[in-house]
Design a protein around this motif. Structure first.
Motif, PDB file in Angstrom:
ATOM      1  N   ASP A 289     -59.804 -16.872  -0.549  1.00  0.00           N
ATOM      2  CA  ASP A 289     -59.727 -18.171  -1.229  1.00  0.00           C
ATOM      3  C   ASP A 289     -59.529 -19.257  -0.171  1.00  0.00           C
ATOM      4  O   ASP A 289     -59.535 -18.965   1.031  1.00  0.00           O
ATOM      5  CB  ASP A 289     -58.618 -18.199  -2.291  1.00  0.00           C
ATOM      6  CG  ASP A 289     -57.230 -17.926  -1.717  1.00  0.00           C
ATOM      7  OD1 ASP A 289     -56.974 -18.312  -0.550  1.00  0.00           O
ATOM      8  OD2 ASP A 289     -56.378 -17.336  -2.423  1.00  0.00           O
ATOM      9  N   ASP A 290     -59.344 -20.463  -0.595  1.00  0.00           N
ATOM     10  CA  ASP A 290     -59.225 -21.578   0.352  1.00  0.00           C
ATOM     11  C   ASP A 290     -57.800 -22.122   0.461  1.00  0.00           C
ATOM     12  O   ASP A 290     -57.602 -23.240   0.952  1.00  0.00           O
ATOM     13  CB  ASP A 290     -60.177 -22.709  -0.067  1.00  0.00           C
ATOM     14  CG  ASP A 290     -61.640 -22.281   0.007  1.00  0.00           C
ATOM     15  OD1 ASP A 290     -61.980 -21.573   0.977  1.00  0.00           O
ATOM     16  OD2 ASP A 290     -62.411 -22.634  -0.905  1.00  0.00           O
ATOM     17  N   LYS A 291     -56.818 -21.314   0.048  1.00  0.00           N
ATOM     18  CA  LYS A 291     -55.440 -21.790   0.083  1.00  0.00           C
ATOM     19  C   LYS A 291     -54.917 -21.899   1.519  1.00  0.00           C
ATOM     20  O   LYS A 291     -54.149 -22.810   1.830  1.00  0.00           O
ATOM     21  CB  LYS A 291     -54.551 -20.878  -0.749  1.00  0.00           C
ATOM     22  CG  LYS A 291     -54.861 -20.946  -2.249  1.00  0.00           C
ATOM     23  CD  LYS A 291     -53.963 -20.003  -3.024  1.00  0.00           C
ATOM     24  CE  LYS A 291     -54.261 -20.068  -4.519  1.00  0.00           C
ATOM     25  NZ  LYS A 291     -53.435 -19.109  -5.302  1.00  0.00           N
ATOM     26  N   GLN A 292     -55.289 -20.935   2.361  1.00  0.00           N
ATOM     27  CA  GLN A 292     -54.868 -20.957   3.767  1.00  0.00           C
ATOM     28  C   GLN A 292     -56.096 -20.692   4.638  1.00  0.00           C
ATOM     29  O   GLN A 292     -56.322 -19.578   5.110  1.00  0.00           O
ATOM     30  CB  GLN A 292     -53.772 -19.901   4.019  1.00  0.00           C
ATOM     31  CG  GLN A 292     -52.500 -20.103   3.249  1.00  0.00           C
ATOM     32  CD  GLN A 292     -51.824 -21.432   3.566  1.00  0.00           C
ATOM     33  OE1 GLN A 292     -52.034 -22.025   4.625  1.00  0.00           O
ATOM     34  NE2 GLN A 292     -51.007 -21.914   2.636  1.00  0.00           N
ATOM     35  N   PRO A 293     -56.923 -21.711   4.858  1.00  0.00           N
ATOM     36  CA  PRO A 293     -58.195 -21.518   5.569  1.00  0.00           C
ATOM     37  C   PRO A 293     -58.049 -21.003   6.998  1.00  0.00           C
ATOM     38  O   PRO A 293     -58.989 -20.417   7.543  1.00  0.00           O
ATOM     39  CB  PRO A 293     -58.834 -22.914   5.542  1.00  0.00           C
ATOM     40  CG  PRO A 293     -57.716 -23.857   5.258  1.00  0.00           C
ATOM     41  CD  PRO A 293     -56.736 -23.107   4.420  1.00  0.00           C
ATOM     42  N   ALA A 294     -56.895 -21.198   7.628  1.00  0.00           N
ATOM     43  CA  ALA A 294     -56.710 -20.685   8.988  1.00  0.00           C
ATOM     44  C   ALA A 294     -56.849 -19.163   9.016  1.00  0.00           C
ATOM     45  O   ALA A 294     -57.449 -18.593   9.943  1.00  0.00           O
ATOM     46  CB  ALA A 294     -55.336 -21.102   9.516  1.00  0.00           C
ATOM     47  N   PHE A 295     -56.318 -18.482   8.005  1.00  0.00           N
ATOM     48  CA  PHE A 295     -56.441 -17.027   7.914  1.00  0.00           C
ATOM     49  C   PHE A 295     -57.889 -16.632   7.621  1.00  0.00           C
ATOM     50  O   PHE A 295     -58.407 -15.654   8.177  1.00  0.00           O
ATOM     51  CB  PHE A 295     -55.518 -16.491   6.810  1.00  0.00           C
ATOM     52  CG  PHE A 295     -54.068 -16.439   7.186  1.00  0.00           C
ATOM     53  CD1 PHE A 295     -53.472 -15.236   7.548  1.00  0.00           C
ATOM     54  CD2 PHE A 295     -53.288 -17.579   7.195  1.00  0.00           C
ATOM     55  CE1 PHE A 295     -52.134 -15.175   7.901  1.00  0.00           C
ATOM     56  CE2 PHE A 295     -51.948 -17.538   7.543  1.00  0.00           C
ATOM     57  CZ  PHE A 295     -51.365 -16.333   7.895  1.00  0.00           C
ATOM     58  N   LYS A 296     -58.527 -17.374   6.748  1.00  0.00           N
ATOM     59  CA  LYS A 296     -59.893 -17.053   6.341  1.00  0.00           C
ATOM     60  C   LYS A 296     -60.876 -17.201   7.503  1.00  0.00           C
ATOM     61  O   LYS A 296     -61.831 -16.407   7.628  1.00  0.00           O
ATOM     62  CB  LYS A 296     -60.320 -17.956   5.184  1.00  0.00           C
ATOM     63  CG  LYS A 296     -61.597 -17.528   4.478  1.00  0.00           C
ATOM     64  CD  LYS A 296     -61.832 -18.392   3.246  1.00  0.00           C
ATOM     65  CE  LYS A 296     -63.007 -17.871   2.417  1.00  0.00           C
ATOM     66  NZ  LYS A 296     -64.275 -17.853   3.149  1.00  0.00           N
ATOM     67  N   VAL A 297     -60.661 -18.190   8.364  1.00  0.00           N
ATOM     68  CA  VAL A 297     -61.534 -18.378   9.523  1.00  0.00           C
ATOM     69  C   VAL A 297     -61.548 -17.127  10.403  1.00  0.00           C
ATOM     70  O   VAL A 297     -62.609 -16.659  10.840  1.00  0.00           O
ATOM     71  CB  VAL A 297     -61.088 -19.618  10.342  1.00  0.00           C
ATOM     72  CG1 VAL A 297     -61.707 -19.608  11.738  1.00  0.00           C
ATOM     73  CG2 VAL A 297     -61.479 -20.893   9.610  1.00  0.00           C
ATOM     74  N   ILE A 298     -60.364 -16.579  10.680  1.00  0.00           N
ATOM     75  CA  ILE A 298     -60.257 -15.378  11.526  1.00  0.00           C
ATOM     76  C   ILE A 298     -60.950 -14.200  10.845  1.00  0.00           C
ATOM     77  O   ILE A 298     -61.724 -13.468  11.466  1.00  0.00           O
ATOM     78  CB  ILE A 298     -58.779 -15.027  11.811  1.00  0.00           C
ATOM     79  CG1 ILE A 298     -58.027 -16.221  12.419  1.00  0.00           C
ATOM     80  CG2 ILE A 298     -58.688 -13.803  12.716  1.00  0.00           C
ATOM     81  CD1 ILE A 298     -58.382 -16.551  13.823  1.00  0.00           C
ATOM     82  N   TYR A 299     -60.667 -14.013   9.562  1.00  0.00           N
ATOM     83  CA  TYR A 299     -61.239 -12.883   8.825  1.00  0.00           C
ATOM     84  C   TYR A 299     -62.765 -12.967   8.794  1.00  0.00           C
ATOM     85  O   TYR A 299     -63.464 -11.987   9.088  1.00  0.00           O
ATOM     86  CB  TYR A 299     -60.680 -12.846   7.400  1.00  0.00           C
ATOM     87  CG  TYR A 299     -61.313 -11.769   6.545  1.00  0.00           C
ATOM     88  CD1 TYR A 299     -60.880 -10.445   6.642  1.00  0.00           C
ATOM     89  CD2 TYR A 299     -62.341 -12.079   5.652  1.00  0.00           C
ATOM     90  CE1 TYR A 299     -61.466  -9.456   5.868  1.00  0.00           C
ATOM     91  CE2 TYR A 299     -62.926 -11.089   4.875  1.00  0.00           C
ATOM     92  CZ  TYR A 299     -62.485  -9.777   4.983  1.00  0.00           C
ATOM     93  OH  TYR A 299     -63.069  -8.797   4.222  1.00  0.00           O
ATOM     94  N   ASP A 300     -63.310 -14.115   8.430  1.00  0.00           N
ATOM     95  CA  ASP A 300     -64.763 -14.276   8.329  1.00  0.00           C
ATOM     96  C   ASP A 300     -65.444 -14.015   9.668  1.00  0.00           C
ATOM     97  O   ASP A 300     -66.526 -13.405   9.723  1.00  0.00           O
ATOM     98  CB  ASP A 300     -65.118 -15.678   7.838  1.00  0.00           C
ATOM     99  CG  ASP A 300     -64.777 -15.884   6.360  1.00  0.00           C
ATOM    100  OD1 ASP A 300     -64.489 -14.881   5.674  1.00  0.00           O
ATOM    101  OD2 ASP A 300     -64.785 -17.052   5.908  1.00  0.00           O
TER     102      ASP A 300
END
Length: 442
Positions: free
Chosen positions: A369-380
């Motif tokens: 989701d877009d709640k914590q994009p810093a985590f999502k950037v690393i994962y993606d």
């Protein structure tokens, strides 16, 4: 006077005898070395040279003794004392680490990593496995516990990876099993199959030590580094976890728990290092039986007692166990299990600010989701990275670029927390793969 003359004559004769013995012995030794030198087959190692010299020396002595006894030269016998001495010297040479080419090959150490995947956790798990392989030095054996429909998908996904990566790991896929109690009840505890981790010491009887991680974990540095904590355990410690929170006044356990928990803020079980051998041989203190119970015998009665008081399932049970057995737990810093809780209420993991995140734990569904994009950037970035590509160009650069869009968010406002360790790790990988193999020849 005559006595003095006699003594002088005896001394002179003895001196002449010593000189003759010295020069005669040296010439004999020179002849022996010459024989070895003239041998066309040059020794490939110090140990081979020892055996050649010993063999020549033994043959010569046998010949001389047989001639002196008036017998024909006999075949050299096995078990001669000189050969035995040579064998001892050879063993010492082989065990001498200072001699190039004489070191015996040591058994390669393999690290063991376990994960439990049910439902829609296939992509997340493969991304976690990829992150572990990207940076680790030693080989890894993955123990994947999965529902039947997922097993073939894991084999297919990992089978597509390049040969160079496949050589770095082994894996085994296990069905979901619970050795005690109601299987369906265990399976539904907290999240699907999450309770499986409690039974790892019982199932993996041949594994000495193991790192368990949740599917939503990403390695930003070699697994070797967290594996090294096993050597820091004292004589009573058998598992390691990070605290659930760094600040008691905003920690979940310290505010809401209705059951015993470890320490001041409890521990988070998403990253758990275990010495399984010690766990299997320990009797754990508890509030039910004074004499203590083994790990397997403790799980079901503990669950029955607290099942109406626990919220986070298996993690709560682990907190209860180590509440009564605090001497058994080693706690490592928050940078080894960095979660949104460490930044969404303000930065409260000082070690991560100084060194950068080592293991990223994207609980609360933040990868999706877009709640914590810093985590999502690393994962993606890790999910989309092709294992044949350049780490800096195809992994670090996209992370760095996309991270700029997160600097105005709660967790993205301190970029070095997320970027420092991964950049350092990539530089080490580059040095190992490139610089070490491009040394000039002398």
């Amino acid at each position: 006077m005559r006595i003095h003359c006699k003594l002088i004559v005896i001394a002179v004769c003895f001196g002449v005898f010593l000189l003759l013995y010295f020069f005669g012995g040296n010439s004999a030794d020179d002849q022996l070395l010459k024989e070895v030198k003239e041998d066309n087959s040059s020794p490939s190692s110090p140990s081979e040279l020892v055996h050649k010299v010993a063999s020549k020396f033994t043959d010569r002595n046998h010949h001389e003794l047989n001639v002196a006894a008036g017998e024909a030269p006999k075949e050299r016998k096995n078990g001669n004392s000189i050969i035995r001495v040579a064998n001892v010297i050879t063993k010492r040479l082989n065990s001498n680490g200072g001699r190039p080419g004489s070191r015996r090959a040591r058994a390669e150490e393999v690290m063991h990593l376990a994960v439990v995947a049910c439902g829609n956790r296939l992509e997340e798990t493969l991304t976690m496995v990829k992150s572990a392989l990207l940076f680790s030095v030693k080989k890894i054996k993955f123990h994947i516990f999965a529902e039947d429909p997922l097993a073939s998908h894991f084999e297919k996904g990992m089978g597509r990876w390049p040969t160079a990566i496949s050589a770095k790991f082994q894996y085994h896929i296990y069905p979901i099993t619970f050795s005690v109690g109601n299987k369906e009840e265990w399976k539904k505890l907290f999240k699907p199959c999450a309770a499986q981790r409690l039974f790892l010491p019982v199932i993996l009887k041949d594994v000495d030590s193991l790192l368990y991680v949740d599917t939503d974990v990403l390695f930003l540095r070699p697994m070797d580094d967290i594996w090294a904590f096993l050597k820091e355990f004292n004589s009573t410690q058998l598992a390691a976890m990070a605290p659930e929170h760094e600040v008691p006044k905003i920690g979940w356990y310290s505010r809401f728990a209705r059951h015993p928990f470890y320490g001041v803020t409890g521990v988070n079980s998403g990253v758990m290092l275990m010495n399984l051998t010690r766990i299997r041989s320990t009797l754990f203190k508890n509030s039910m039986i004074p004499g203590g119970l083994s790990w397997e015998d403790l799980l079901h009665p503990l669950y029955q007692k607290y099942k109406n008081h626990i919220t986070w399932g298996d993690q709560d049970l682990l907190n209860i166990i180590f509440h009564y057995n605090p001497e058994c737990l080693f706690t490592f810093p928050c940078l080894w299990n960095y979660r949104p809780d460490h930044c969404m209420y303000g930065s409260n993991c000082k070690e991560a600010e100084e060194e950068g995140v080592s293991i990223l734990h994207g609980n609360r569904g933040v990868y999706h989701d877009d709640k914590q994009p810093a985590f999502k950037v690393i994962y993606d970035a890790i999910r989309d990275f092709q294992l044949e590509d350049n780490l800096f160009q195809s992994l670090f650069h996209p992370i760095q670029t996309k991270f700029l869009d997160t600097v105005n968010t709660l967790c993205g406002r301190i970029p070095q927390v997320f970027l420092k360790q991964v950049e350092k790790t990539m530089r080490k990988v580059y040095e190992l793969k490139v610089i070490r193999h491009v040394r000039p020849r002398h």
